[in-house]
Each structure stands twice: as C-alpha cells, then as structure tokens.
Design an enzyme around this catalytic site. Structure first.
Site, PDB file in Angstrom:
ATOM      1  N   ASP A 153      -7.541   3.755  -4.681  1.00 54.89           N
ATOM      2  CA  ASP A 153      -6.587   4.489  -3.858  1.00 54.89           C
ATOM      3  C   ASP A 153      -5.455   5.105  -4.682  1.00 54.89           C
ATOM      4  OD1 ASP A 153      -5.365   4.727  -0.832  1.00 54.89           O
ATOM      5  OD2 ASP A 153      -3.807   4.310  -2.298  1.00 54.89           O
ATOM      6  N   THR A 185      -4.991   6.442   1.350  1.00 56.00           N
ATOM      7  CA  THR A 185      -6.259   7.142   1.174  1.00 56.00           C
ATOM      8  C   THR A 185      -7.424   6.255   1.594  1.00 56.00           C
ATOM      9  OG1 THR A 185      -5.293   8.376  -0.678  1.00 56.00           O
ATOM     10  CG2 THR A 185      -7.682   8.429  -0.449  1.00 56.00           C
ATOM     11  N   ASP A 186      -7.352   4.973   1.267  1.00 60.30           N
ATOM     12  CA  ASP A 186      -8.375   4.037   1.728  1.00 60.30           C
ATOM     13  C   ASP A 186      -8.416   3.989   3.254  1.00 60.30           C
ATOM     14  OD1 ASP A 186      -9.469   3.182  -0.660  1.00 60.30           O
ATOM     15  OD2 ASP A 186      -8.167   1.442  -0.863  1.00 60.30           O
ATOM     16  N   ILE A 187      -7.245   3.892   3.874  1.00 60.21           N
ATOM     17  CA  ILE A 187      -7.183   3.810   5.332  1.00 60.21           C
ATOM     18  C   ILE A 187      -7.777   5.070   5.965  1.00 60.21           C
ATOM     19  CG2 ILE A 187      -5.635   3.714   7.332  1.00 60.21           C
ATOM     20  CD1 ILE A 187      -5.836   1.075   5.858  1.00 60.21           C
TER      21      ILE A 187
END
Length: 409
Positions: A153, A185-187
């Site tokens: 991320d 960004t992961d979320i």
C-alpha cells in the site's frame, strides 16, 4: 424499518475460498461475508495471516491481559471461518483443490504465478470448476513490466500519485509528500474486488461460467485519483500538495479557532455569503475578488488569510453551532476516541461487539451498508487460526473427500 421479518442476507449460499492475507483481499472477503457469503479463510498452520503477528496492540481478555489475537487481524476477518492448510505440501494442495471445486469464488493475493506451482492458479482450477469466479489481487496486475514486483500500500500510494497531492505545500513547515493515515489503497482495492466479484456472479447467472478477475493496487489507486486525475488529463494541470485545501473549491479546508481547528466546507456561493454574514464580514461576499468560487480560487492567497484572522476570534464549538444554524457545512477534527463518542456515530451503531472465545467479546466497527430487506448480519467474530478446519471439511466436501482430508489434529 418494516416489522416484516428480514430476508436472508443477499449473498446467502455463495461459497468463498479466501486464500488472501493482510488487507486488500481479506477486506473483500469480510465484505462478502457480511453480505451473507460463507467465507472460508485458508491459513498456514502455526502462523496464519501475516497480520495475526502485527501487534501490539492485541485483543485483551476480561482480565485486561493480552490474548494472541492482534487487533490488526481483527479489522478485516469478521464472519469468516478459518481452516489451517499447508499449501506447500501435496496433501494441502489437493485439499484446497477439493475445496475450490465446491466454491463459487476464490480470492488470492499471491505474486503473479505464485499459485501455479501448486496447481491452484485459475487455469488449473477452472478445469474442475468452470463456474469458479477467481479474483487475483496484486500490486501491479497480471501483465506489464512490473507484474512480477511485490506491491504494498505505502509503495503504491507513492507510485500512484496519492502522496504527491497529500501533505503540506512546498515552502511551508512540514512540507513533503505524505501517505494517508490508513492503508487506503488496500481498502479501495478490497472494495473494487467486492464489486467485481458480485458483477462476475451476476454474469454467471446468464452464462453459467466463472471468470478471472485481475485487480492491481496501482490500477485502483490511479482510478481513485478522481478529480485530481481529471485536473491533469483534461485541464493540463499537474496537481500539487495543498495541505487541507481543495484544488477546485475555496474555502474548503481547516481553519484555526480560539481553541483548536474546524473544517469549513463551503460548496457554493450562497453558503459563502452565509458564512460571511456569520463572520460579520458581509462585504466579502460582494467583493468581486470573492463573489464566485472561480474568483475565490483565483484569489485564494488573499482570501484565506482574511478568513483565518476571523476564525481565531471564536471557539470551535461557537463556530460549529453558529454555522450549522446558518446552513454552512462545517465540523470538528476528531481524534478516533472522539469519533466513537460522537452522538451521531453512536446513534448509527458503528461500534459493535461480538462474543469471542478467548477475550469474551471483541469490539469491531460495523459494516456501513444498510439494506432494508436483507441486512448485513454478524454471525462470527474474527476466527482463531484453524478454528473451523474439521467443520468446513465436513460441510464442503463429499463423504469420501471428508475421510481423505480429515483434520489430523
């Protein structure tokens, strides 16, 4: 809400095999589970998901002592069942293949080609289960010169432009690129994965076939640049860091008060006029330099210092009460403890508690999706490592397979 009994959650009956770790994939798995899917998390025996070790802090038991459950793991693994399988062994590979034959969806975030050597890649599994929706999440996607690279991320926030527009402007104290305070960004990739999986399941209802979903953190981050990307692509402007200010709207940022800071989010000229009246500076709204948003953006350097001189004269509570009464969007800048103490947050039930086998109970954040007829349900806390191995094998596999893959523990 209607007194009529709620219908089953919308993804009831969908089986998801979750081979992902850390955040993006598990976030998608948790969303699918909240919506009713039976999500089985495959973890390495003795270690499990990487985030199980990402502590302190750890979940505490009723006596205030640390359990072995890292709080990071808890945020993305509710409503799942955990099976401990070593996919590095032939037995483990056969076991996962057998489970995949019974699955509707498979989530994974191994490096490109990482599961092929185990016979667990999409091409291998679709032969036995052509209806399988197989979602691969990587840093850079299945193609392109960076495909083999690992993606994280923080790295993607930098490469994907987010850090170039986050942080204090050059020349100001604390200037420099800044990552967002959560792995955003992961979320976002987890959200896109959830959407893509549901779209593929909907399409399967017509075609009868599954498909491979190729999701890249870099792709998602760039897609989520939103207006900042358009400012460059259509407007020819390379966005820069502006602290809390907005590139296209003024005033739309944090302002100091007599005892802290508030956010002023003026979205149109009418709201600006209302603010000026509350601030005892009605002349600002008729000043040709500030009368329209375009003029306020052009004269930002003149207007913002004037606003700051006004906002420091009253407390945050005074400003918020007065501006809300006048219909001017504004609000506090809360610490996270203040977030969960906020009456609106409490009224919406965003803090939930589930029973937990080690701690007695586990506090979690509720799913924000509210469906009137088939609501989100909370069936299970984040699982202990391998907690459901025997149970899942008994439910998902045939009697012959169940005997073959009986839990050795």
């Amino acid at each position: 809400m209607s007194a009529t009994a709620a219908r089953p959650p919308p993804l009831t009956g969908v089986r998801v095999l979750d081979l992902s770790r850390v955040l993006a994939g598990p976030w998608a798995g948790q969303l699918l589970a909240d919506l009713g899917a039976d999500v089985v998390k495959v973890e390495k025996p003795g270690a499990g998901d990487d985030t199980r070790a990402w502590g302190p802090p750890y979940l505490k038991d009723a006596s205030g002592r640390d359990t072995a459950e890292a709080t990071y793991f808890l945020c993305a693994n509710r409503n799942k069942r955990s099976v401990a399988i070593d996919i590095a062994t032939p037995e483990g590979q056969a076991q996962v293949r057998a489970l995949a034959q019974q699955a509707d969806v498979l989530l994974e975030n191994f490096k490109v080609g990482g599961l092929k050597r185990y016979g667990l890649d999409y091409a291998s599994l679709k032969e036995a289960n052509p209806r399988l929706v197989y979602c691969s999440i990587t840093g850079f996607g299945q193609t392109g010169p960076y495909a083999a690279r690992a993606g994280y991320d923080f790295l993607i926030q930098g490469m994907g432009g987010l850090m170039s527009v986050t942080g204090q402007p050059d020349g100001e104290p604390g200037a420099g690129p800044q990552k967002v305070g959560v792995a955003l960004t992961d979320i976002m990739t987890g959200l896109y994965a959830t959407i893509a999986v549901q779209a593929a399941l909907a399409e399967r209802a017509t075609s009868g076939l599954g498909q491979h979903i190729d999701l890249a953190l870099l792709d998602v981050q760039i897609a989520c640049l939103a207006n900042q990307a358009s400012n460059y692509l259509a407007g020819g402007l390379v966005p820069r860091r502006m602290g809390n200010a907005h590139p296209n709207i003024v005033p739309y940022q944090a302002f100091p008060t007599a005892d802290g800071d508030i956010i002023l989010a003026v979205g149109n000229d009418s709201q600006f006029a209302k603010f000026c009246a509350v601030a005892d500076h009605a002349e600002w709204s008729s000043d040709e330099r500030f009368s329209s948003n375009a003029q306020r953006v052009a004269n930002r350097a003149v207007l913002v210092p004037l606003l700051r001189q006004a906002t420091v004269m009253r407390t945050s509570a005074d400003w918020i009460a007065t501006l809300e009464a006048a219909g001017v969007p504004c609000g506090p800048i809360n610490h996270i403890d203040e977030v969960f103490a906020d009456p609106q947050v409490q009224a919406r039930g965003l803090h939930i508690t589930l029973p937990h086998p080690l701690a007695g109970s586990v506090p979690l954040v509720a799913n924000p999706i509210r469906l009137s007829g088939s609501p989100v349900t909370y069936q299970r806390p984040p699982p202990l490592l391998g907690e459901h191995t025997a149970e899942v094998l008994a439910q998902w596999l045939s009697p012959e397979d169940e005997e073959r893959y009986a839990d050795p523990s």
